[in-house]
Structure formats: C-alpha cells, structure tokens
Design an enzyme around this catalytic site. Structure first.
Site, PDB file in Angstrom:
ATOM      1  N   HIS A  33       7.500   1.651  12.163  1.00 46.29           N
ATOM      2  CA  HIS A  33       6.511   0.828  11.487  1.00 46.29           C
ATOM      3  C   HIS A  33       5.191   1.565  11.264  1.00 46.29           C
ATOM      4  CE1 HIS A  33       4.056  -3.067  11.193  1.00 46.29           C
ATOM      5  NE2 HIS A  33       5.007  -3.224  10.304  1.00 46.29           N
ATOM      6  N   LYS A  84       2.240   4.015   9.783  1.00 45.53           N
ATOM      7  CA  LYS A  84       1.767   4.448   8.458  1.00 45.53           C
ATOM      8  C   LYS A  84       0.762   5.578   8.685  1.00 45.53           C
ATOM      9  CE  LYS A  84       2.968  -0.069   7.772  1.00 45.53           C
ATOM     10  NZ  LYS A  84       3.158  -1.102   8.802  1.00 45.53           N
ATOM     11  N   ASP A  96      -2.579  19.201   5.417  1.00 48.64           N
ATOM     12  CA  ASP A  96      -3.045  20.541   5.815  1.00 48.64           C
ATOM     13  C   ASP A  96      -3.549  20.593   7.255  1.00 48.64           C
ATOM     14  OD1 ASP A  96      -2.406  21.605   3.343  1.00 48.64           O
ATOM     15  OD2 ASP A  96      -4.396  21.239   2.514  1.00 48.64           O
ATOM     16  N   HIS A 156      -2.754  -8.961   6.109  1.00 47.34           N
ATOM     17  CA  HIS A 156      -1.839  -7.948   6.655  1.00 47.34           C
ATOM     18  C   HIS A 156      -2.568  -7.017   7.618  1.00 47.34           C
ATOM     19  CE1 HIS A 156       1.312  -4.663   6.294  1.00 47.34           C
ATOM     20  NE2 HIS A 156       2.046  -5.752   6.442  1.00 47.34           N
ATOM     21  N   LYS A 173      -4.471  -5.193  10.835  1.00 41.97           N
ATOM     22  CA  LYS A 173      -4.250  -4.941  12.256  1.00 41.97           C
ATOM     23  C   LYS A 173      -5.477  -4.183  12.762  1.00 41.97           C
ATOM     24  CE  LYS A 173       0.006  -4.279  10.071  1.00 41.97           C
ATOM     25  NZ  LYS A 173       0.325  -5.652   9.847  1.00 41.97           N
ATOM     26  N   ASP A 218     -17.619  -5.387  21.327  1.00 37.88           N
ATOM     27  CA  ASP A 218     -19.010  -5.030  21.577  1.00 37.88           C
ATOM     28  C   ASP A 218     -19.563  -4.225  20.408  1.00 37.88           C
ATOM     29  OD1 ASP A 218     -19.007  -6.502  23.883  1.00 37.88           O
ATOM     30  OD2 ASP A 218     -18.614  -4.811  25.204  1.00 37.88           O
TER      31      ASP A 218
END
Length: 422
Positions: free
Chosen positions: A115, A117, A122, A295, A297, A302
C-alpha cells in the site's frame, strides 16, 4: 546497515495537496532524472494520469535512466499488456506485488497489500504520501475526486528512503543478481543539510516492523500537551490508540479528528461512527469532511510533530498492509499543515456532537458500539494469523509484441507508446 527508523536532521519538507500539486512535481522530477527512478504505488490506472506517468517513464528510460516500477497486484489488476510492454520495451523493470490468480473472475489476494506510495529520484529527491496514480485524485474528476496529501523531501532522509526501496525490491525479488550488486554499490550519499526539519521514514511490514507506525503515533499522542489533529480516511484503530486519544482529551489536549463524511465506501463511515460515543464523551472533537471523499493520512501534534504517508488507522493498514509514513519535526511545516487542516475544518467539515448521535442512536446501536469498541482490543493479534506474511514480487510479463519492439529498438527504432501499440 538499514537506517530506516532513525531521525536525521537537515531536511526540507514540502506539502503537496491533491493530484494537481503532486503529479506536476513527480512527473517533472522524472523528466529531469539523470540516473535512477524508483516508484512504488498501490494503484496505477490507465487513465490520463497513468498514461502521463507512462510517458514520463518511457522518456526517461530512453535517455538511459534506470527505472523500477512496483505496483500492487490487487490495487492495479488491470494494466494492459500494451501498457506493460511499452515500458518493458525501453528497459523499465515493472514488478507486481503478490499477483494472485483469479478464481471465477475474482481476485482473492486482498490481504497483505503493498500500500506504499514512494518515489525516489537519483537518490536525491523523494516523495511519500497517500496519492495513487489515478484521475480520481484530480479535482476535475468531479464529486468523487479525493482529498489527499503527500510530501516532497530533500536532505539526508532521502538516502534513508532510497536504501529502503532498494532493499524492498531486493528482498521480494528472487531474480537478478545485478540488483543485489546495485544495492551494495549504492551507499547513502554524504549530503549536507538543506533545511531545518528532522525527519524519519517509518514503515510497516509483516516481519520485523509489524507495529512501528502505530507505536510512533502512540508515543506522540502520549507526549502531546497542546493539540492533536488527525485526518484519516479509514479510521478504525486499535484499542490502545483509542484509549490514548481519550486520555489526551481528558488531560486538556485539544484533540480533533477529521474523518469521512462522504465516504467512497459507506462501510467505512459506519465503522467509524461506532466509535463516536466513546470519543466524544472523553472530549475528542470529531469533524466529518463533506466536500468529497477524504483519502488523507496525515496528523500533527503540538507545534512540531507531523506525519504524512500511506497508513490509515484501520485494521488493514495497522495489521496487514505494507505501509510507509514520513514523520517530521519542524515548526514551519507543522504550522502549514495546521493551517490547511484548520481551513478544512472551518470550510468543508461538519462538526459532530453528542446531540447529533442521540437523535439516531437506538439502544441496540449503543450496545453494538460497546462490543465493537472492545473488539478493538483483540483484532490486531487475530489478523496477524492471516496468510501472505512474506511479500512476493513477480516481474510483469513482457508481451510478444514488446519483445519484437525491443529488438527493433536495439537496431535503432525508438519504440511506441501504449496508444500506438494498441
């Protein structure tokens, strides 16, 4: 030595919101690559976004850039032979994570998904987040366009991410020795600081790092003294995390959750609402994002701590999937993310109160909520027994057409795009 999990300073972190910002930066980086591009993604579709990525990779590969693309076999099940062949023909190495066989037309390898991404260019520039390569991450997709985030990273943490993706391919790939040699020959570059942010890549796998992302969340929640803001698409965390959020709110921390109000999967909202009573009664504020599917996450705590990545706070991400989040300590980035989240809450969210629940909550639903809440104590250990503990990478098939085209390219032909191949 694997240095994933070590905080390193001297980094620059930039927030990328939605596909409009993310795709522009990633595709530009691929077009400017000089030596190497490594891409991991859960979803890659053959829509306008996927075809743009395809074109960028082909162009870079034809200049001699080494390109590795890893996609999940469940999230990206329908890539055409022409699409894969067009990449393989110019030397792009395409691998499928756990490509299971279909039974009665249905793909059954739902668990242990790759899952993550991640993009590394380089060994100097990296992208980490929750945005897949599909048109539904663009606003012009319409009411179902997803609201999501990623980060662009420069500095010493990029070497950490680079080593991780190289090892991920080497561990799952039982094939060519040249790749293992390449891993040994790719030590982290000795680069000086480019910014003020401390950062670390934290991953979740099904071997040694089964709970690392959750532990980082728990430590930050326990340490929070002022505010906690978590924006999460699929929110159904374990008992410990729920307990720590309640404790934080009760000791006076401003705890806010931004969850889906217009979910892409209705069951997601149903599951999350089962927890609302327990959270609201402890003083946690809950906001439902209502513009379109959320979608995200991301989280901040603080004035310094933040995270952006692929991991939801749900059973799949916390107990099954392979995930990757970047955690950062940087006041400026924390302030920027807070401003974006505050705008979201003020302009695009509906705050949920106890009164909103009382109107539609029957006695049976309250009882069901109680049992679901306590079920959360045990599900991580139960899910750990499910199959597919070890990741497998399979080289994507090179079609007969692509093999012929590869021979022609060796004789000076420049090949064709997926459209031309069709």
């Amino acid at each position: 030595m694997d240095n994933v999990g070590r905080w390193v300073g001297g980094n620059r972190v930039a927030l990328l919101e939605n596909g409009e910002e993310f795709f522009t930066r990633v595709f530009d980086a691929i077009r400017q690559a000089r030596r190497e591009v490594i891409i991991e993604t859960f979803i890659l579709f053959e829509d306008k976004v996927g075809l743009a990525l395809h074109a960028a990779m082909r162009s870079a590969a034809q200049r001699g850039v080494k390109i590795d693309l890893m996609v999940d076999g469940f999230g990206s099940p329908d890539l055409s032979r022409e699409f894969i062949g067009g990449l393989s023909a110019v030397g792009v190495r395409v691998r499928m994570f756990d490509p299971g066989q279909r039974i009665l037309g249905q793909r059954l390898n739902v668990f242990r998904r790759m899952h993550r991404k991640i993009v590394v260019v380089d060994g100097e520039l990296a992208f980490v987040g929750g945005i897949n390569y599909s048109a539904d991450h663009l606003l012009d997709f319409g009411p179902k366009a997803k609201q999501d985030y990623a980060v662009e990273l420069h500095g010493p943490v990029v070497a950490q991410i680079h080593q991780f993706v190289l090892r991920a391919i080497a561990l799952g790939d039982k094939g060519p020795r040249w790749f293992r040699r390449r891993l040994k020959q790719a030590p982290p570059p000795d680069r000086g600081p480019v910014g003020d942010a401390e950062a670390v890549l934290i991953t979740r796998d099904n071997r040694r790092h089964t709970g690392d992302i959750e532990r980082e969340y728990l430590a930050a929640i326990r340490a929070a003294r002022k505010r906690i803001v978590i924006a999460n698409a699929y929110f159904f965390p374990g008992y410990r995390l729920i307990k720590e959020l309640r404790r934080a709110a009760r000791r006076g921390v401003d705890v806010r959750l931004i969850l889906q109000g217009e979910p892409d999967m209705p069951i997601v909202k149903t599951a999350a609402t089962m927890l609302y009573h327990h959270l609201l009664r402890a003083g946690v504020r809950i906001y439902e994002y209502c513009d379109r599917p959320l979608h995200a996450k991301v989280a901040l705590m603080d004035d310094v701590w933040t995270t952006v990545g692929s991991s939801n706070l749900d059973p799949l991400s916390l107990s099954l999937n392979l995930e990757a989040n970047v955690f950062a300590r940087d006041r400026a980035f924390n302030q920027l993310l807070w401003e974006r989240m505050d705008t979201l809450m003020c302009k695009s969210c509906q705050q949920i109160g106890v009164a909103d629940l009382e109107n539609g909550w029957s006695g049976w639903r309250l009882v069901r909520s109680f049992f679901i809440f306590h079920f959360l104590r045990w599900y991580p250990s139960w899910l750990g027994w499910l199959p597919r503990q070890v990741p497998r990478l399979t080289p994507a098939e090179v079609t007969e057409l692509a093999e012929k085209r590869e021979k022609r390219e060796g004789a000076g032909d420049n090949g064709a795009t997926p459209t031309e191949a069709a």
